[in-house]
Each structure stands twice: as structure tokens, then as C-alpha cells.
Scaffold this active site. Structure first.
Site, PDB file in Angstrom:
ATOM      1  N   ASP A  27      -1.541   5.325  -9.650  1.00  0.00           N
ATOM      2  CA  ASP A  27      -1.252   5.115  -8.084  1.00  0.00           C
ATOM      3  C   ASP A  27       0.194   5.299  -8.101  1.00  0.00           C
ATOM      4  O   ASP A  27       1.347   4.996  -7.280  1.00  0.00           O
ATOM      5  CB  ASP A  27      -1.796   4.285  -6.899  1.00  0.00           C
ATOM      6  CG  ASP A  27      -1.005   4.398  -5.983  1.00  0.00           C
ATOM      7  OD1 ASP A  27      -0.996   6.140  -5.348  1.00  0.00           O
ATOM      8  OD2 ASP A  27      -0.613   3.501  -4.799  1.00  0.00           O
TER       9      ASP A  27
ATOM     10  N   ASN B 190       0.679  10.477  -4.950  1.00  0.00           N
ATOM     11  CA  ASN B 190      -0.366  10.695  -5.828  1.00  0.00           C
ATOM     12  C   ASN B 190      -1.426  11.557  -5.472  1.00  0.00           C
ATOM     13  O   ASN B 190      -1.969  12.200  -4.763  1.00  0.00           O
ATOM     14  CB  ASN B 190      -1.262   9.141  -5.881  1.00  0.00           C
ATOM     15  CG  ASN B 190      -2.073   8.559  -4.148  1.00  0.00           C
ATOM     16  OD1 ASN B 190      -0.984   8.679  -3.504  1.00  0.00           O
ATOM     17  ND2 ASN B 190      -2.735   8.651  -3.896  1.00  0.00           N
TER      18      ASN B 190
ATOM     19  N   GLU C 148      -4.087   8.347   0.165  1.00  0.00           N
ATOM     20  CA  GLU C 148      -5.798   8.060  -0.238  1.00  0.00           C
ATOM     21  C   GLU C 148      -7.055   7.867   1.005  1.00  0.00           C
ATOM     22  O   GLU C 148      -7.870   7.984   0.836  1.00  0.00           O
ATOM     23  CB  GLU C 148      -5.542   6.309   0.514  1.00  0.00           C
ATOM     24  CG  GLU C 148      -4.593   5.662  -0.446  1.00  0.00           C
ATOM     25  CD  GLU C 148      -3.411   6.154  -0.841  1.00  0.00           C
ATOM     26  OE1 GLU C 148      -2.472   6.514  -1.106  1.00  0.00           O
ATOM     27  OE2 GLU C 148      -2.367   5.888   0.927  1.00  0.00           O
TER      28      GLU C 148
END
Length: 590
Positions: free
Chosen positions: A313, A271, A187
């Protein structure tokens, strides 16, 4: 009469074999998944479906740490070892006799700034043991080895950079004299990797990246992926726009398994970055997929991408459970994988061929998996569209199952899946990359899926491709599963109940109310007194429990990546704080 004697002789052999297997269980729990295949199965059988209701507290220890406790306790050399969340304090207990006593404590003194780059709470998923050493990771990107007898530090190796958004939350795997670890931080626009360290010295043996040219990914002549979509030169560059692969995610924070017969390790990749798929056209290799590698060199042998161009995701970091199954009239070496995209995969672990892929949760984002091409068939109606809210995305971003590990019983031939039942509404937007800051580009609101319950504990038959039974829970079942030779399965709930159920029927046998929600991984072990014990860490937190552990305001529905919206009632039923609980039939704890 002769047929009856033959039948009874056969039954006796079966039961004798089962008893022998139980006797061979060393009673220890050396890696997070119990064994290199991550079965999370204990051959101990003192606790059974007939007496599990008599379980009593044998030992209790407060860690005095308030963030999410996701670790599996490790047991070796009559020592039980627990790693806490940041600051990653290690606690060791002497279990050679009851009552257990404190043995040593180790403070790794990690850099406090690492807390700022932990996307989903400052958790740690446990350590690993081999040859008198205990290995664990710290949030600030260090792998450390300790002497099990004394807690003395033997070595530490720094592997990542906080300023780039890297952190480490996963549990190491140990095999063939090497410690395998990976990074977190998808992230934050980091570049994912898995690294092998020499277990004796901490020296880096090799590192393989999840994006970039073949030489960085350790792809060479031996790389033979099953599907044409994963074949080609430098796909880790060509399936990305420009140089986006350099900040493309694909971190390796999930559990790593090892097959000693095939001599392969298996690890997922998380991801791609950012979450907004509009900024990264292409399949975005080698993220959201599964690698098989040689442990000695890191050389890639095959790869399968479960969620190409990951839209929601879903990543591909979930654990691979190694089992042998009778499929199509033959015994196949397979891996079982409850993926975040909502499918239970059965994959030939020698070749990477998908043998079956069956939804185990309510799914609106795809319509199936093409077994000829391996492709996930996305539903265009649920594709993200910039500036537009897309509703009823099921499963939501945490997927059908997130990190919480499954357990396999060779007795029942069932896979026990702790998971969630969640959907979300999401809107995407353009996001700029700034090193060490969130790189997401999606605003989500997560909520309960069909039926209104948010968690499920499912027993799954991978051969019949269907659930055998399920237990619905109010909150996500965010901790791991354990199953034993006594045909008892264990799991915890986020409102603090630790439960034992009949592994064949799902019938509740026993439950115990802990002082905080459970997101830890239960284990079973034999103490020095010969008794079977079951241990679990309680301490609510993680992504769904951050509303409690981080004190988030539920009025911000997008807090914790949208989980605050789904968990606004959790603070009313549990509180933060870490505790180690150990249970036995004898009890005697405080």
C-alpha cells in the site's frame, strides 16, 4: 580592495533580488500548494528567525466540526476561506482589516451516506481560487464553485458514485481555465480517474482513468515514457489478471502540480485494489505511479511507476514539487517527490527520467532503485505471503510520507518533509469484491520504527542527496509544511503544538499549544493591514488520528487499518474539535 568592493556589490545584488522577489509576492495563497509548482513557499519576510518568538494569536475561530481538519486555508481578494471535513462547510472571513470578521458561510449539504465509504476519516484537503471563484470538492463526489465575494453557488458537478465506494477528499488545482480533480476510494475497489472541468461552467472537459485500455487512460501517439517497462499497448489491461483492472484502484486524491513552461500537469495514482497483491499478479498499471499530462486534453505525455505491483500500500499519489536544480553541471527542470515507498525521487519533469532516488526513512522492503530501468528493487523477505505474518515491514502502509505536503525554499535550497517513522506486521488473505464495501485483504498492526519516535520533520538537500537536519517527534507529523522568505519553517504536531523553526538549522524558535492535534497545512499571507499572518487548522483526525476523532477502541489493534495500535496513547494528550488559528507579530486575537 577592488576585490572586496566587487564582492560587496555582488552581495548587494543578491539581497536586492531577494527583496524584489518578496515584494512581488502578492501575499495571497490561491491554491493548496501556494503556487502551481506546489513549493509552499511564501515570499513574505516580516516574520524572521530573529523575531518569530514574538508571534502572538491574532484570530481564532472554532469550526464546531469534529473530524480531521487537513485543509490549507485559501486567501484571495482580502478573503480567507476554509473548507471543513464532512459535511464540508465552507467558512469565509474578511481580512481587509484587523480584527478579521466572518464574511459568509456555505453549506453544500452532501449526502450523509458518503461517510460510510471514507476509508481514512471524512477529511477535506482544501480548495482553490481563480477569477473570483472558489472551488472545492465534497465527500459525496461533487465539485462546487462559489462566488468569493458573496458565497453564492455558481455551479456544481457530480463526478462519482457513492454506491461504488467513490468519494472525493483532495484539493482541486486550477490552471488554464480548468479545474483538475480526482477521486478517492482505492480501498473499495473503485476505478481511479482524474477529471478536468471548465472553470466557468463546471462542464467536464475530459476524464482519464488510471486503469484500462489506452483510450480510457488517454494514452496516444504522444506518450513517451522513459523506461521500457512503461512502454507497450494497453498495459492498463495486460498487466492485470482478467478484468481486475475494472476494480483496480489507482485513485487520484493527491495534490496536482502544473508547469506553465512545459505545459504539463503532474499527478500521482494511488494503490491498486485489493491491498493483497496475491490477487492481482502483474505490474498493475497505471497504479502506484506518476503521470505527466497536457492540461487542455488530458493526453498522457509520460508515466513512471514508482511501486510496480504495489506490495505494501505504498501507492504513488504523493505531491510533485517543481523546482530547477543544478545537477551534473547543468540546470535541470526536475520534480521532487518524497514517495511513500521511502525514497526521495529527483525526476526530470520533461522526460520522466529518474535522476536519483535516495531513502529518507528506514527501509526494509526494498534495497534501492535501479536508475537504468527505474525499477524499485523489492526485498523478497518482506513480500506478503498468504496466511503468514510478515514482520518488520518498514516503512509501514502509511509509507515514509503519506499525503502531508512538503515545502521547498529557493533560499536554503532545502525540501522540508513532514513524515512518519513507522513499521508494521501484516498478514494477507483472500477478499471478495462487493461494490461499496472494503476491498483490502490485509490485516496490519502498525508501530514505531527504529528509535521509538513516530514522527520526523526533515530538511533534505536533494542535490547532496542527504538530510541537512531533522527534528524527531513523538507522533507522526501528519500535517503539511510551510517555509517563508524569513527563513522560518512551520509545522504542527498531533499532540497540538504549532511550531516555528529556523529553516537553516532546525532550531526551535516558537511554539503554541492548540486545542486539538494539528494535521492541517499551514500558510502565510498578507492581511489588508499590510501585516504578515500565518494560519493553520487544528483538528486531529485522518488515518492516524481516527482513534480520537472516531472514538476507536485501542484494544482492537487492527482498527483504522492498524493505526490504532500505533496511536493508543494519542487520546491522552489531545481531543477532537476543529479550530482555525491565525498568528502575527502584532497579535490581538482571542
Amino acid at each position: 580592495m577592488k576585490l572586496r568592493r566587487t564582492l560587496w556589490a555582488f552581495v548587494a545584488v543578491v539581497f536586492a533580488s531577494a527583496a524584489l522577489a518578496q515584494e512581488r509576492d502578492d501575499g495571497e495563497w490561491r491554491v493548496a500548494g501556494k503556487d502551481p509548482g506546489l513549493n509552499r513557499y511564501s515570499g513574505l519576510a516580516q516574520v524572521t528567525t530573529a523575531n518569530a518568538a514574538q508571534l502572538k494569536l491574532a484570530f481564532h475561530f472554532p469550526t464546531n466540526l469534529d473530524r480531521g481538519h487537513e485543509a490549507a486555508p485559501i486567501v484571495a481578494e482580502n478573503t480567507l476561506i476554509v473548507v471543513g471535513p464532512f459535511p464540508n462547510t465552507v467558512f469565509a472571513f474578511d481580512i481587509s482589516k484587523a480584527p478579521f470578521t466572518a464574511k459568509w458561510t456555505f453549506d453544500p449539504r452532501p449526502d450523509p451516506s458518503a461517510q460510510g465509504v471514507a476509508c481514512c476519516d471524512t477529511v477535506n484537503r482544501g480548495g482553490a481560487y481563480a477569477d473570483g471563484r472558489f472551488f472545492f470538492n465534497t465527500l459525496d463526489n461533487q465539485t462546487i464553485a462559489l462566488d468569493v465575494k458573496t458565497g453564492r453557488e455558481l455551479w456544481r458537478t457530480r463526478l462519482g458514485e457513492i454506491k461504488l465506494g467513490e468519494s472525493m477528499t483532495g484539493a482541486p488545482m486550477v490552471a488554464k481555465g480548468k479545474v483538475f480533480v480526482g477521486n478517492s476510494g482505492g480501498e473499495f475497489g473503485v476505478r481511479g480517474w482524474i477529471t478536468a472541468l471548465d472553470a466557468a461552467t463546471g462542464r467536464i472537459a475530459w476524464r482519464a482513468y488510471s486503469t484500462g485500455p489506452d483510450k480510457d487512460v488517454l494514452i496516444g501517439p504522444a506518450f513517451k515514457p522513459w523506461y521500457p517497462s512503461d512502454q507497450g499497448q494497453d498495459l492498463g489491461v495486460k498487466t492485470w489478471p482478467g478484468e481486475a483492472w475494472k476494480i483496480g484502484g489507482g485513485t487520484v486524491w493527491g495534490f496536482i502540480s502544473y508547469d506553465p513552461q512545459l505545459d504539463l500537469i503532474y499527478h500521482g495514482t494511488a494503490n491498486p485494489g485489493p491491498w493483497n497483491p496475491g490477487q492481482r499478479p502483474g505490474d498493475n498499471k497505471w497504479t502506484a505511479g506518476l503521470f505527466a499530462r497536457r492540461p487542455d486534453t488530458g493526453e498522457a505525455v509520460w508515466y513512471y511507476q514508482s511501486s510496480p505491483h504495489d506490495l505494501h500500500d505504498y501507492d504513488g499519489v504523493n505531491e510533485s514539487v517543481l523546482v530547477d536544480l543544478a545537477i551534473g553541471g547543468a540546470t535541470r527542470k526536475v520534480l521532487l517527490r518524497a514517495d511513500r515507498n521511502g525514497y526521495l525521487y529527483v525526476i526530470d519533469r520533461a522526460s520522466g527520467q529518474v535522476l536519483s532516488a535516495t531513502p529518507f526513512v528506514h527501509t526494509t522492503t526494498s534495497t534501492g532503485v535501479d536508475l537504468q530501468t527505474g525499477a524499485l528493487k523489492y526485498n523478497p523477505a518482506k513480500d506478503p505471503r498468504a496466511g503468514e505474518t510478515v514482520r518488520s515491514i518498514c516503512p509501514g502502509a502509511p509509507g515514509g510520507k503519506d499525503w502531508q505536503p512538503t515545502a521547498w525554499s529557493p533560499r536554503t535550497r532545502l525540501l522540508y518533509i513532514p513524515h512518519q517513522n513507522l513499521c508494521q506486521d501484516a498478514i494477507t488473505s483472500e477478499v471478495s469484491y462487493i461494490a461499496g464495501t472494503p476491498f483490502v485483504g490485509v490485516e496490519a498492526r502498525i508501530y514505531a520504527g527504529p528509535g521509538g519516535h513516530r514522527g520526523v520533520f526533515t530538511a533534505w538537500d536533494p542535490v547532496a542527496r542527504r538530510k541537512a537536519w531533522e527534528i524527531r517527534e513523538k507522533f507522526p507529523v501528519w500535517g503539511g509544511a510551510l517555509v517563508t522568505a524569513g527563513d522560518v519553517a512551520f509545522y504542527g504536531t498531533m499532540d497540538g503544538w504549532f511550531k516555528a523553526v529556523d529553516a537553516r538549522s532546525g532550531k526551535l524558535l516558537w511554539q503554541y499549544q492548540t486545542e486539538s492535534g494539528i494535521i492541517g497545512q499551514p500558510i502565510a499571507f498578507r492581511g489588508g493591514d499590510g501585516q504578515e499572518y500565518v494560519a493553520v487548522l487544528a483538528g486531529v483526525g485522518g488515518w492516524p488520528g481516527a482513534i480520537v476523532s472516531a472514538g476507536l477502541d485501542a484494544r482492537d489493534a487492527t482498527a483504522a487499518g492498524g493505526f490504532a495500535n500505533a496511536m493508543r496513547d494519542l487520546p491522552a494528550v489531545t481531543r477532537k474539535g476543529g479550530h482555525l488559528y491565525v498568528f502575527s507579530l502584532a497579535g490581538g486575537g482571542k
